[in-house]
Design an enzyme around this catalytic site. Structure first.
Site, PDB file in Angstrom:
ATOM      1  N   CYS A  32      14.141  13.354  44.021  1.00  0.00           N
ATOM      2  CA  CYS A  32      12.738  12.953  44.055  1.00  0.00           C
ATOM      3  C   CYS A  32      12.600  11.545  43.462  1.00  0.00           C
ATOM      4  O   CYS A  32      13.541  10.997  42.882  1.00  0.00           O
ATOM      5  CB  CYS A  32      11.878  13.958  43.285  1.00  0.00           C
ATOM      6  SG  CYS A  32      12.068  13.877  41.496  1.00  0.00           S
ATOM      7  N   CYS A  60      13.833  18.671  37.234  1.00  0.00           N
ATOM      8  CA  CYS A  60      14.820  18.630  38.313  1.00  0.00           C
ATOM      9  C   CYS A  60      16.239  18.644  37.759  1.00  0.00           C
ATOM     10  O   CYS A  60      16.495  18.213  36.631  1.00  0.00           O
ATOM     11  CB  CYS A  60      14.638  17.358  39.134  1.00  0.00           C
ATOM     12  SG  CYS A  60      13.033  17.201  39.927  1.00  0.00           S
ATOM     13  N   GLU A 102      18.795  16.793  38.509  1.00  0.00           N
ATOM     14  CA  GLU A 102      19.377  15.481  38.217  1.00  0.00           C
ATOM     15  C   GLU A 102      18.994  15.001  36.831  1.00  0.00           C
ATOM     16  O   GLU A 102      19.819  14.478  36.083  1.00  0.00           O
ATOM     17  CB  GLU A 102      18.911  14.460  39.267  1.00  0.00           C
ATOM     18  CG  GLU A 102      19.325  14.792  40.680  1.00  0.00           C
ATOM     19  CD  GLU A 102      18.329  15.641  41.460  1.00  0.00           C
ATOM     20  OE1 GLU A 102      18.335  15.557  42.695  1.00  0.00           O
ATOM     21  OE2 GLU A 102      17.545  16.395  40.833  1.00  0.00           O
ATOM     22  N   CYS A 144      13.387  11.289  39.666  1.00  0.00           N
ATOM     23  CA  CYS A 144      14.832  11.329  39.394  1.00  0.00           C
ATOM     24  C   CYS A 144      15.499  10.015  39.772  1.00  0.00           C
ATOM     25  O   CYS A 144      16.380   9.523  39.067  1.00  0.00           O
ATOM     26  CB  CYS A 144      15.486  12.492  40.124  1.00  0.00           C
ATOM     27  SG  CYS A 144      15.103  14.095  39.385  1.00  0.00           S
TER      28      CYS A 144
END
Length: 154
Positions: free
Chosen positions: A108, A72, A74, A111
């Protein structure tokens, strides 16, 4: 039985309400969307982070046909911050669904846990989280705890 209630405070801002620093972060995140590798989901996500020293780090989602081998946005950005031993202060997250103009992308769970690790053990101070919504408003959370109130700890 005891009943407890959890309240989360956050602000909804207009783009014109942003400080110059937060506007710069949003613009950097929007710019980073072009580097997203998302041929499967067609859902681009980018994150820009301002550190305590004033440096800006960016990251975007990276997919892989061998799902879940991707990462991801992040975590890409946060791991770059950590590799340079910087202290994150503000994260700005933007997303674009190639089938729509924009999308709101909440981090998510994985993260959120990584953000909590940075906040609680590395930064030892609140990290502000900002998200650009589908209708061009900004959700602003003063702390990772607002997104993940019960973090995993050893």
């Amino acid at each position: 039985m005891e009943k407890h209630t959890l309240n989360i405070d956050y602000n909804i801002l207009q783009i014109e309400d942003l400080s110059l620093q937060d506007r710069e972060l949003m613009d950097k995140a929007k710019e980073e969307l072009k580097n997203s590798y998302s041929p499967y989901s067609h859902f681009k996500v980018a994150c820009a982070i301002r550190t305590k020293s004033g440096k800006i780090f960016v990251g975007c989602n990276q997919e892989n046909v061998a799902y879940p081998s991707g990462l991801c946005a992040e975590r890409v950005a946060l791991f770059s911050v950590g590799a340079k031993k910087e202290i994150p202060q503000t994260l700005f997250i933007v997303a674009k669904n190639e089938k729509n103009e924009t999308s709101t992308a909440f981090p998510c769970g994985a993260c959120r846990q990584v953000m909590a690790e940075f906040q609680n053990f590395i930064s030892k101070q609140d990290i502000k989280i900002m998200l650009l919504t589908q209708d061009e408003k900004i959700l602003s959370f003063k702390s990772v705890n607002d997104l993940l109130p019960f973090t995993f700890e050893l």
